[in-house]
Design a protein around this motif. Structure first.
Motif, PDB file in Angstrom:
ATOM      1  N   ASP A 362      -4.896  24.186   2.711  1.00 18.81           N
ATOM      2  CA  ASP A 362      -3.493  23.773   2.966  1.00 18.81           C
ATOM      3  C   ASP A 362      -3.386  22.886   3.600  1.00 18.81           C
ATOM      4  N   GLY A 363      -2.382  21.419   2.991  1.00 20.31           N
ATOM      5  CA  GLY A 363      -2.602  20.594   4.093  1.00 20.31           C
ATOM      6  C   GLY A 363      -3.265  20.024   3.403  1.00 20.31           C
ATOM      7  N   SER A 364      -4.179  19.580   3.393  1.00 19.87           N
ATOM      8  CA  SER A 364      -5.354  18.550   3.846  1.00 19.87           C
ATOM      9  C   SER A 364      -5.694  17.551   2.876  1.00 19.87           C
ATOM     10  N   ARG A 365      -4.461  17.687   1.466  1.00 22.36           N
ATOM     11  CA  ARG A 365      -5.377  17.063   1.028  1.00 22.36           C
ATOM     12  C   ARG A 365      -4.186  15.537   1.277  1.00 22.36           C
ATOM     13  N   ALA A 366      -5.346  13.955   1.273  1.00 24.45           N
ATOM     14  CA  ALA A 366      -3.853  12.976   1.601  1.00 24.45           C
ATOM     15  C   ALA A 366      -4.736  11.492   1.195  1.00 24.45           C
ATOM     16  N   ARG A 367      -3.952  10.306   1.203  1.00 25.18           N
ATOM     17  CA  ARG A 367      -5.433   9.692   0.832  1.00 25.18           C
ATOM     18  C   ARG A 367      -4.547   8.303   1.852  1.00 25.18           C
ATOM     19  N   PHE A 368      -5.218   7.087   1.689  1.00 19.41           N
ATOM     20  CA  PHE A 368      -5.361   6.569   2.609  1.00 19.41           C
ATOM     21  C   PHE A 368      -6.084   5.097   1.803  1.00 19.41           C
ATOM     22  N   PRO A 369      -5.197   4.095   1.866  1.00 23.23           N
ATOM     23  CA  PRO A 369      -5.893   2.432   0.919  1.00 23.23           C
ATOM     24  C   PRO A 369      -6.954   2.476   1.736  1.00 23.23           C
ATOM     25  N   LEU A 370      -7.321   1.455   0.401  1.00 25.51           N
ATOM     26  CA  LEU A 370      -8.484   1.120   1.225  1.00 25.51           C
ATOM     27  C   LEU A 370      -8.800  -0.789   1.019  1.00 25.51           C
ATOM     28  N   GLY A 371     -10.055  -1.209   1.839  1.00 25.54           N
ATOM     29  CA  GLY A 371     -10.053  -2.864   1.615  1.00 25.54           C
ATOM     30  C   GLY A 371     -11.347  -3.496   3.144  1.00 25.54           C
ATOM     31  N   LEU A 372     -10.619  -4.329   2.377  1.00 20.85           N
ATOM     32  CA  LEU A 372     -11.930  -5.168   3.282  1.00 20.85           C
ATOM     33  C   LEU A 372     -11.600  -6.023   4.774  1.00 20.85           C
ATOM     34  N   GLY A 373     -11.834  -6.515   5.042  1.00 26.30           N
ATOM     35  CA  GLY A 373     -11.051  -7.189   5.976  1.00 26.30           C
ATOM     36  C   GLY A 373     -12.171  -7.912   7.311  1.00 26.30           C
ATOM     37  N   HIS A 374     -12.171  -9.034   7.288  1.00 23.68           N
ATOM     38  CA  HIS A 374     -13.390  -9.866   8.405  1.00 23.68           C
ATOM     39  C   HIS A 374     -12.837 -10.851   8.871  1.00 23.68           C
ATOM     40  N   ALA A 375     -12.786 -11.251  11.014  1.00 26.31           N
ATOM     41  CA  ALA A 375     -12.135 -12.019  10.880  1.00 26.31           C
ATOM     42  C   ALA A 375     -13.270 -13.281  11.419  1.00 26.31           C
ATOM     43  N   SER A 376     -12.669 -14.371  11.586  1.00 25.69           N
ATOM     44  CA  SER A 376     -12.923 -15.116  11.103  1.00 25.69           C
ATOM     45  C   SER A 376     -14.435 -15.612  12.205  1.00 25.69           C
ATOM     46  N   TYR A 377     -13.652 -15.689  13.557  1.00 27.58           N
ATOM     47  CA  TYR A 377     -14.333 -15.261  15.232  1.00 27.58           C
ATOM     48  C   TYR A 377     -13.612 -13.771  15.389  1.00 27.58           C
ATOM     49  N   TYR A 378     -15.017 -13.470  16.380  1.00 28.52           N
ATOM     50  CA  TYR A 378     -14.391 -12.041  17.155  1.00 28.52           C
ATOM     51  C   TYR A 378     -14.083 -12.499  18.449  1.00 28.52           C
ATOM     52  N   VAL A 379     -14.082 -14.137  18.867  1.00 29.43           N
ATOM     53  CA  VAL A 379     -13.521 -14.241  19.742  1.00 29.43           C
ATOM     54  C   VAL A 379     -13.185 -15.464  20.721  1.00 29.43           C
TER      55      VAL A 379
END
Ligand SMILES: Cc1cc2nc3c(=O)[nH]c(=O)nc-3n(C[C@H](O)[C@H](O)[C@H](O)COP(=O)(O)OP(=O)(O)OC[C@H]3O[C@@H](n4cnc5c(N)ncnc54)[C@H](O)[C@@H]3O)c2cc1C
Length: 490
Positions: A362-379
């Motif tokens: 019960d109540g366990s169904r949910a949805r989350f948008p999916l995507g790709l993301g990448h920062a050009s620099y991490y620092v």
């Protein structure tokens, strides 16, 4: 060196010199690293700073971590449990409120789970969080079976012995709870319901200029190093002007806790590639599994709201429905099988059938948008991005949080090394090592995951043929499979 000094001091330079410096800064970060190098005694410089800046309202921390999700809390724990950082003043900031946990084990399973790889388990063991996870609950995965709906191609991953785990399924809440429990044993200060309102990064590379943060509650803090673990929509990344490449997959991940039609020895993680997106079932107990099903947004909305019996039929059909194979695919696939039987008479792995499901919690169904993301620099000077703030991947390979915990391990060891030589933890000299190490590891993984997502999103015969042959050969070549497993678990 001369140019760098002159540039940093504002000495007028000809246009070509300025351009040269800008280019080097942009592409090599050499000058930035170089001008940030100054070995100093950590405590001395802290005192020097407070005296010089003289802002009585601002509190100084050596390291501030923003975001107490799994990755940020993991980072705080890794630093807090490391002797090298015992004299460092560390703060963990979180927008949300402090989670409350009851002493009893929660009865219902959460619909948000992650498959933690062996390297993540090692990190959890190192900071003594693994024992808490085991006390609460986790389920071992001893085999993974991945197969194509458009052909009979499949690949399996195991350690040869089906009692050895290749991954552990853990609810995100359980991971966070275990990390929070361990964090309480450290000197790391945690502030909930707080976030940065304004962040000022040092305008030039200066070893004694800190990151200045104005919090929403009106307080000011300054830090030698800000670690952004504030998720894929990172405001800190934005404030730092770090370029971010990303796209939505026009898909949602539908999650749910599934009830199996009968108790089984549930130790296999199943994933079937349908042309509409992958569907995965991860074991929780002998009677429960967790679903992650990637589908278009409209279909996801319908799946989450449809009556339970229809949902159960849809899941069973997604795992069991036979798709007609194209004639050419069928023929070539048989030829590949005959060749493989000749080379490997013992076979290339047994095809198992996934369990069918009878209900959904019960109540366990949910949805989350999916995507790709990448920062050009991490620092950048005095800033490091970790976790989804730096990279976001499709969940089809179960890598997202594992890559984030990989960042935690890498950054901890690089900062430890910096302190051991009396270095400045916010200096690009050290931070660049973190960026190089992680980008070398993460970029190929992201490209592979994105490539797989695209390769399996079609039922065009020529593509199905290509992936069928590829998957069958990969499954038959053990060293290649071992390499894939090692790559996914480090
Ligand atoms: C359906 C689905 C299934 C998945 N399955 C897997 C899997 O099997 N294996 C796997 O490895 N990964 C999986 N992932 C990915 C994984 O969930 C993410 O990679 C992981 O949760 C990212 O953690 P994080 O701590 O970096 O970010 P988040 O979880 O987003 O945490 C960010 C935190 O920062 C806080 N915050 C935000 N802004 C601020 C601010 N300005 N200041 C302070 N705090 C702030 C937020 O409140 C939050 O607590 C899955 C993802 C999805 C959607």
């Amino acid at each position: 060196m001369y140019l760098s000094k002159a540039f940093n001091r504002g000495v007028p330079l000809c246009r070509s010199s300025v351009l040269l410096i800008e280019n080097l800064k942009r592409h090599n970060r050499f000058l930035s690293c170089f001008s940030a190098v100054r070995f100093q005694c950590v405590n001395e410089s802290r005192e020097e700073h407070t005296e010089n800046e003289g802002n009585p309202a601002s509190e100084f921390y050596d390291i501030v971590i923003a975001g107490a999700g799994m990755v940020g809390t993991g980072m705080a724990c890794a630093l807090g449990h490391n002797k090298m950082f015992e004299h460092q003043k560390i703060l963990l900031l979180e927008t949300g409120s402090k989670p409350t946990y009851s002493d009893d084990q929660p009865e219902a399973y959460s619909n948000r789970v992650c498959a933690l790889n062996p390297q993540t388990v090692q990190l959890m063991e190192k900071i003594d969080a693994w024992q808490h996870i085991q006390e609460i609950r986790t389920k071992s995965v001893c085999r993974m079976q991945v197969w194509d709906a458009c052909s009979d191609a499949l690949i399996t991953f195991d350690q040869g012995d089906l009692t050895i785990s290749v991954a552990h399924i853990v609810e995100n809440d359980v991971t966070l709870r275990a990390l929070s429990k361990q964090l309480e044993k450290t000197k790391v200060e945690v502030q909930y319901n707080t976030k940065a309102k304004k962040i000022e990064f040092p305008s030039k590379v200066d070893p004694s200029a800190w990151v200045k943060i104005q919090l929403e509650n009106g307080k000011f803090i300054e830090t030698r190093l800000l670690i952004a673990a504030d998720g894929n929509r990172s405001k800190i990344r934005e404030a730092a002007n770090i370029n971010h490449i990303g796209w939505d997959y026009d898909q949602s991940g539908v999650v749910a806790t599934l009830m199996l039609s009968e108790p089984v020895e549930n130790t296999v993680a199943w994933q079937r590639f349908l042309p509409s997106g992958p569907i995965a079932m991860l074991p929780l107990t002998d009677t429960l599994s967790s679903l992650v099903w990637s589908v278009g947004h409209d279909r996801a909305k319908a799946l989450v709201s449809m009556p339970e019996d229809q949902f159960v039929d849809a899941v069973n059909s997604a795992f069991w429905k036979e798709y007609e194979s194209h004639e050419v695919v069928y023929t070539v696939s048989n030829v590949v099988d005959s060749l493989l039987r000749f080379v490997k008479p013992e076979g290339t792995g047994i095809r198992q059938l996934p369990p069918s499901i009878i209900g959904v919690s019960d109540g366990s169904r949910a949805r989350f948008p999916l995507g790709l993301g990448h920062a050009s620099y991490y620092v950048k000077p005095r800033l490091a991005l970790i976790g989804d703030a730096a990279h976001r991947v499709h969940p089809l390979a179960g890598q997202g949080v594992n890559l984030g915990f990989g960042d935690v391990m890498s950054l901890t060891s690089i900062l430890e090394e910096a302190l051991s030589i009396g270095g400045d933890v916010g200096s690009m000299l050290h931070l660049c090592k973190y960026e190089t190490e992680r980008q070398r590891h993460i970029v190929p993984i992201m490209a592979t995951i994105d490539g797989l997502k695209r390769l399996y999103s079609t039922d065009r015969p020529e593509v199905v043929l290509l992936r069928t042959v590829g998957l069958k050969l990969t499954n038959a070549i053990q060293p290649l499979k071992d390499q894939l497993m090692t790559g996914a678990s480090s």
